[in-house]
Design a protein around this motif. Structure first.
Motif, mmCIF file in Angstrom:
data_model
loop_
_atom_site.group_PDB
_atom_site.id
_atom_site.type_symbol
_atom_site.label_atom_id
_atom_site.label_comp_id
_atom_site.label_asym_id
_atom_site.label_seq_id
_atom_site.Cartn_x
_atom_site.Cartn_y
_atom_site.Cartn_z
ATOM 1 N N UNK B 11 22.556 47.151 58.476
ATOM 2 C CA UNK B 11 22.365 46.737 57.086
ATOM 3 C C UNK B 11 23.693 46.254 56.492
ATOM 4 N N UNK B 12 24.778 46.917 56.849
ATOM 5 C CA UNK B 12 26.095 46.565 56.294
ATOM 6 C C UNK B 12 26.580 45.199 56.759
ATOM 7 N N UNK B 14 25.034 42.698 56.284
ATOM 8 C CA UNK B 14 24.573 41.797 55.230
ATOM 9 C C UNK B 14 25.228 42.067 53.891
ATOM 10 N N UNK B 15 26.263 42.890 53.879
ATOM 11 C CA UNK B 15 26.863 43.342 52.619
ATOM 12 C C UNK B 15 27.688 42.283 51.926
ATOM 13 N N UNK B 16 28.088 41.264 52.651
ATOM 14 C CA UNK B 16 29.036 40.295 52.098
ATOM 15 C C UNK B 16 30.474 40.731 52.269
ATOM 16 N N UNK B 17 30.685 41.944 52.778
ATOM 17 C CA UNK B 17 32.036 42.479 52.928
ATOM 18 C C UNK B 17 32.572 42.313 54.342
ATOM 19 N N UNK B 18 33.373 43.296 54.757
ATOM 20 C CA UNK B 18 34.087 43.212 56.033
ATOM 21 C C UNK B 18 33.153 42.989 57.225
ATOM 22 N N UNK B 19 32.071 43.765 57.303
ATOM 23 C CA UNK B 19 31.182 43.643 58.463
ATOM 24 C C UNK B 19 30.456 42.300 58.496
ATOM 25 N N UNK B 132 21.572 37.177 55.654
ATOM 26 C CA UNK B 132 21.104 38.367 54.936
ATOM 27 C C UNK B 132 20.540 39.347 55.957
ATOM 28 N N UNK B 133 20.713 40.637 55.673
ATOM 29 C CA UNK B 133 20.105 41.670 56.505
ATOM 30 C C UNK B 133 19.216 42.523 55.610
ATOM 31 N N UNK B 134 17.981 42.766 56.055
ATOM 32 C CA UNK B 134 17.090 43.652 55.296
ATOM 33 C C UNK B 134 16.811 44.903 56.129
#
Lengths: 338, 338
Positions: B11-12, B14-19, B132-134
């Protein structure tokens, strides 16, 4: 009221056959019709003679209706704002729906109506589209993709790699509103003063500032990952350091309170109607004046500057005068926020 | 082999952050890199001075790997072919992924590699994207949206509304291959002679025929709903009648056999590498010659003509000489076929 089969999206609505045509003609086109889309060809056609921007985003937000907006308004604003980060004026949007079997047609129409209203506000047209339906359980309600084409005015050259030492960093308003509004709705949390999503199309705002400054170097909307992640991207792409000041960053009381209770940092919470502007220091006052005249920029303020120190990194000066490195978001603070 | 957490999309991611950045930099960009995409801005920018075509499609096919292709190849071909229906040469693609948490990263790379190979074959570049990740259970594996921009050559004006009385109707090869290949894979059915999907980019094929005829009036790829639905759309948009001859329509033996067993009509089964061409009768031979020289058009043939009778309707002359009206597909023959 009794629920009828005809109130729900069926798998056959995605067949490409008669029911697909009925869904599009009966429930989508009444909201979206325009001369280009009305041709109903497999691709839209129009003339372009300019430098253009092209972008895409899928929207999987949960819930689809939230205070201050819905997935439809978000899908229009998010793509318009991504185009605006190149200084481009959004002109043409595509709209692709993935709908779970059983999704209420009334909700679908409400979403498409919101798309129509937001597109009209921003002066863009939906010129091409696609509708797919998947079996119950294979998606969660509705996912929307919009792609957009925008026109870049002559002479404008804005990129995440354009920030220069000495540039000022401006944020166009309070941060964290969208993420907190959606999270509160999702979790059924109540505020004393309700927080609404800031979801808004920023093309006019960007056009306003391009009218008063030829020295805007970078623009980016701090969505997923929040202000901190966006500033890290800009520092990294431009190969510069960024310093911001905690006490200058505008945060609504309701957002700050909810963040304190939940242990979130508003610097990492998503926005959908804000822009980070990096511009030459001599133009900062003119840019702020222009922003303050626009309803989506009335709380705009300078929050920091670009430095030659700590290249590729973002440093926060806290209210107490200490410095700390702000990293990108790690992990996932709030999934499905956009 | 032991399965590790690091083999799966989280899920992370898709966070837009580091991952998110790690997933994109480590697993997507190595396949897709090009000068425009490499800038990693929120929108791609490039110059255009022409009439353009713009289209979008989401791909929700199940299973994602099938004989003759995969969801990645399909997502490139489908959008290129929609652009080709305007006579446009595809140039720029966007790529938006919606991934279910837990999807194997190896499968993701295989799909993105296929996107890269197919884009290279067709001479298009992926210039902008979104991931995106859901959460697990909120999507079924992976959904892909591609939007595309194509350039329409000077003087070309092709539309579903352009068919004229006397025009010939050409189909560029055997029908039903894609739908039957995917259905057989999904249901675990075996053929004596395996049927593969015809999934292919048809931009070069369309360019070839535009080179030999200035009288191509309509083009459409008969995907969902099959040849019969596409012909109905064209008859309705152009306000003409269409007559086709059953014994002239090319169908592979394997497809015919499987259709007979399952009670399908190949006229309603999806294709992903075929084009319906409606052109002036005097140009039909030149068009066929050009098609037969291209590997994706070697089985091309004239299957009928445009008439002034039964306007808006498609009539099939059966092998026995009877006439029957071919309606659009009603209901859903094969869900999630593209």
């Amino acid at each position: 009221m009794e629920e009828k089969m005809s109130d729900k999206v069926l798998l056959a609505h995605g067949s490409g056959g008669r029911l697909s045509h009925d869904l599009i003609a009966g429930h989508l086109m009444p909201h979206l019709k325009n001369p280009i889309l009305n041709r109903m060809d497999d691709s839209a056609t129009f003339g372009l003679n300019c430098r253009v921007a092209f972008t895409t985003d899928s929207y999987v937000i949960k819930p689809v209706f939230f205070p201050g907006g819905d997935i439809g308004r978000l899908a229009v604003c998010g793509t318009i704002n991504d185009l605006a980060t190149s200084g481009a004026e959004a002109k043409y949007l595509s709209l692709a729906l993935i709908i779970e079997e059983g999704f209420p047609i009334g909700d679908l129409e409400r979403i498409v109506s919101s798309i129509s209203t937001t597109a009209a506000e921003a002066g863009v047209v939906v010129v091409t589209g696609d509708t797919k339906v998947v079996d119950h359980g294979s998606a969660d309600g509705i996912f929307i993709n919009t792609s957009g084409i925008g026109v870049i005015p002559e002479g404008v050259d804005i990129s995440g790699s354009g920030a220069k030492e000495g540039d000022r960093i401006i944020v166009t308003g309070t941060i964290g509103d969208h993420g907190i509004a959606v999270m509160a709705q999702r979790e059924g949390l109540k505020f004393s003063v309700p927080v609404e999503s800031d979801c808004a199309p920023l093309n006019c705002l960007v056009s306003d500032i391009l009218g008063v400054s030829a020295n805007i170097h970078s623009l980016r909307d701090p969505t997923r990952g929040g202000l901190a992640t966006t500033l890290n991207e800009l520092a990294s792409q431009s190969g510069v350091g960024i310093q911001i000041y905690e006490d200058r960053i505008p945060v609504k009381d309701g957002v700050r309170g909810m963040c304190e209770i939940l242990g979130f940092d508003p610097l990492y919470v998503a926005n959908e109607g804000k822009m980070v502007i990096i511009a030459a220091p001599g133009d900062a006052d003119n840019i702020l004046d222009a922003l303050h005249k626009n309803k989506y920029g009335k709380d705009a303020t300078v929050i920091g500057e670009v430095t030659s120190k700590h290249k590729g990194r973002v440093v926060l000066k806290t209210a107490l005068g200490a410095s700390r490195i702000l990293d990108m978001l790690t992990g996932d603070l709030l999934p499905r926020i956009c």
